[in-house]
Design an enzyme around this catalytic site. Structure first.
Site, short mmCIF file in Angstrom:
data_model
loop_
_atom_site.label_atom_id
_atom_site.label_comp_id
_atom_site.label_asym_id
_atom_site.label_seq_id
_atom_site.Cartn_x
_atom_site.Cartn_y
_atom_site.Cartn_z
N THR A 12 74.52 54.43 43.92
CA THR A 12 73.33 54.45 43.06
C THR A 12 73.59 53.77 41.72
O THR A 12 72.69 53.18 41.14
CB THR A 12 72.87 55.91 42.81
OG1 THR A 12 73.99 56.67 42.37
CG2 THR A 12 72.32 56.52 44.06
N THR A 13 74.83 53.87 41.21
CA THR A 13 75.17 53.22 39.94
C THR A 13 75.33 51.72 40.16
O THR A 13 74.79 50.90 39.39
CB THR A 13 76.47 53.82 39.36
OG1 THR A 13 76.34 55.24 39.32
CG2 THR A 13 76.73 53.30 37.96
N ASP A 23 76.86 62.95 47.90
CA ASP A 23 77.34 61.57 48.05
C ASP A 23 78.38 61.47 49.17
O ASP A 23 78.35 60.55 49.98
CB ASP A 23 77.97 61.07 46.73
CG ASP A 23 76.90 60.76 45.68
OD1 ASP A 23 75.71 60.83 46.02
OD2 ASP A 23 77.27 60.46 44.54
#
Length: 546
Positions: free
Chosen positions: A93-94, A391
């Site tokens: 996501t980053t 995650d």
């Protein structure tokens, strides 16, 4: 307290042409800069005050961006990327936001040189096609049946997270949960961790006490004190209907003229409850679980026949119990059949954890749902562990469904970047330049990793570029050790990432950059709305302060 507001453009009335494109690029770069320090094992944490006054401490890109309140529409679209990435593959996501911001940044010089956005977009899409092709070529196969190899990959995902100190425990939790809920459907593996792998957080105890229950755990107690709290091999009936007398609607009126009328009403209610209880009792269940209420009268009948009842269970929990016990959820008691009774659960018991009672349905024969029980010192710690675990489960699910890997630590980005530079030499015309710009944008991942661990960016990046520029195939696996800030072979270090995560990251970042570059007009209806509310000047009505 309000959530942090990132004001990226005060003048939202109308932007056209080049101004709109440059403002969109600026918005993308600003959002990317917010979470750039959250990449890699030496990443920094962000402290976010949420609207309710709570504090979120995390380095999870999606969790941070979800809490930020943004004004600019392009920035909102970039923030949506991390949510889409999280929904699809559960990790990266980053990276996706940083990469999308960089894609927009490398497009800026071309716009300033008056190159048409369509030409830039064409170059970007061509680079995306070749990127996917190179990823396929560089990907390595993994044996999904080898637990040791699977754990290595999940571990490499968790090295950048808060829970890396308890890495082995968390990896085993994630892998056990995913393998429990995976199903073979039409020759394909189907893993639904959102619905069937529930995380229960109970403050107190040690983190090491966390475990995966091959069954279901609910924050519920029995409805009557005399009901059994431990049953081995229970016969389970699951219901989606109330075991109580139907309440009259708002229009219902009763006219009671003598003293026997009220007795008749109560008798009618008792007969109805007895009838629905008899429908259940004739199947000799040990445990009845319903999503609705259970009346005192029904509890009385159940206690007489030694049946335990649990009421007001969530629908999602009921679905999980159906998966582990082999029972079918029934909507009317008259419709219950012998085939609807669940017999696959080995043990039902109620335990007290902390101040509350919890129901456990465990030792199931072939559980296709599970509960991950997390223990920890405080709610903040447990929330962060849950985010990291989500995650890790996403990564494990990706490997189960597509067992291909690419090297981590910025190695695959640099390898694809070098391959694109070589390929760009054969492209003619202006398209070559945006194509090559995608190659330089991919370098943002290794560059950010170097920056976040405090090493020399220019020296290390030049060395890494030289490694990948050589023809030797094994040099493709060289990347950045995010802890020490040195070049290292990812094969030796054991840092691998699922192919699905990287492919999704590149695809999402490049496509979203192209969409924003196609915008040449931003018109806002907000100012008109304010005008109609506050008068022609857009200010507050007279006598009122803002």
């Amino acid at each position: 307290m309000q959530s942090p507001v990132l004001v990226l453009n005060a003048n939202t009335k109308r932007e056209t042409g080049r101004e709109a494109q440059l403002n969109n690029i600026m918005a993308g770069k600003t959002v990317a800069s917010v979470i750039r320090t959250c990449l890699g094992p030496r990443s920094m944490l962000k402290m976010i005050l949420d609207p309710m006054g709570g504090i979120v401490l995390t380095n999870d890109g999606n969790a941070i961006l979800r809490e930020i309140d943004v004004v600019h529409p392009a920035a909102k679209s970039i923030i949506e990327l991390s949510r889409a990435q999280d929904e699809n593959v559960g990790d990266g996501t980053t990276s996706v936001v940083i990469l999308a911001g960089e894609m927009l940044a490398v497009a800026e010089p071309f716009l300033e040189k008056q190159i048409h956005p369509t030409v830039i977009i064409r170059g970007f899409f061509r680079a995306l096609e070749d990127t996917t092709e190179f990823l396929d070529k560089f990907a390595a196969k993994l044996d999904p049946n080898s637990r040791a190899d699977m754990l290595k990959v999940v571990r490499s995902c968790l090295t950048t997270k808060f829970v890396s100190r308890w890495g082995d425990l968390m990896c085993n939790l994630a892998l056990d949960a995913v393998q429990t809920v995976s199903l073979e459907v039409n020759g394909r593996k189907e893993v639904d961790i959102k619905r069937y792998a529930k995380v229960e957080k109970i403050p107190g105890g040690e983190i090491e006490e966390s475990c995966v229950l091959k069954g279901v755990m609910l924050n519920k107690d029995v409805t009557h004190a005399k009901m059994r709290r431990r049953i081995e091999n229970p016969r389970i009936i699951l219901l989606d209907c109330p075991l109580e007398y139907k309440k009259g609607e708002s229009q219902t009126t009763f006219e009671i003229t003598n003293d026997t009328d009220f007795t008749a009403l109560l008798k009618q209610e008792e007969e109805y409850v007895q009838k629905i209880c008899n429908d259940i009792i004739k199947f000799k269940p040990d445990l009845v679980i319903t999503e609705k209420g259970v009346s005192d009268l029904a509890q009385h009948f159940f206690v007489k026949h030694n049946i335990t009842a649990i009421r007001r269970v969530r629908m999602t929990d009921n679905n999980r119990i159906a998966r582990v016990s082999g029972a079918t959820i029934v909507n009317r008691t008259e419709e219950i059949q012998e085939s609807d009774v669940g017999t696959e659960c080995g043990l039902f018991e109620i335990k007290k954890l902390g101040d509350e009672y919890f129901t456990f349905l465990t030792e199931c024969k072939s559980p296709k749902a599970c509960t991950i029980l997390l223990r920890g010192a405080s709610k903040d710690v447990l929330n962060e562990i849950e985010r990291n675990l989500a995650d890790a489960m996403g990564v494990a699910r990706n490997i189960v469904t597509d067992p291909r890997l690419v090297p981590g630590g910025g190695a695959i980005e640099m390898a694809v970047s070098q391959a694109l530079v070589e390929k760009s030499k054969s492209i003619e015309g202006v398209e070559q330049y945006p194509y090559r710009a995608v190659a330089s944008a991919l370098e943002v991942i290794p560059r950010t990793l170097i920056q976040n661990c405090g090493a020399s960016v220019i020296r290390l990046l030049t060395d890494l570029r030289a490694k990948h520029a050589s023809a030797a195939q094994e040099n493709r696996n060289w990347g950045i050790d995010g802890n020490k800030g040195v070049l290292v072979d990812m094969n030796t270090l054991g840092i691998w990432e699922p192919y699905a995560v990287k492919a999704q990251t590149f695809k999402t970042a490049i496509e979203s950059a192209c969409i924003l570059l196609r915008v040449d007009d931003v018109v806002s209806g907000i100012s008109k709305k304010k005008e109609s509310q506050h008068g022609p000047q857009g200010g507050p009505p007279q006598g009122m302060e803002e």
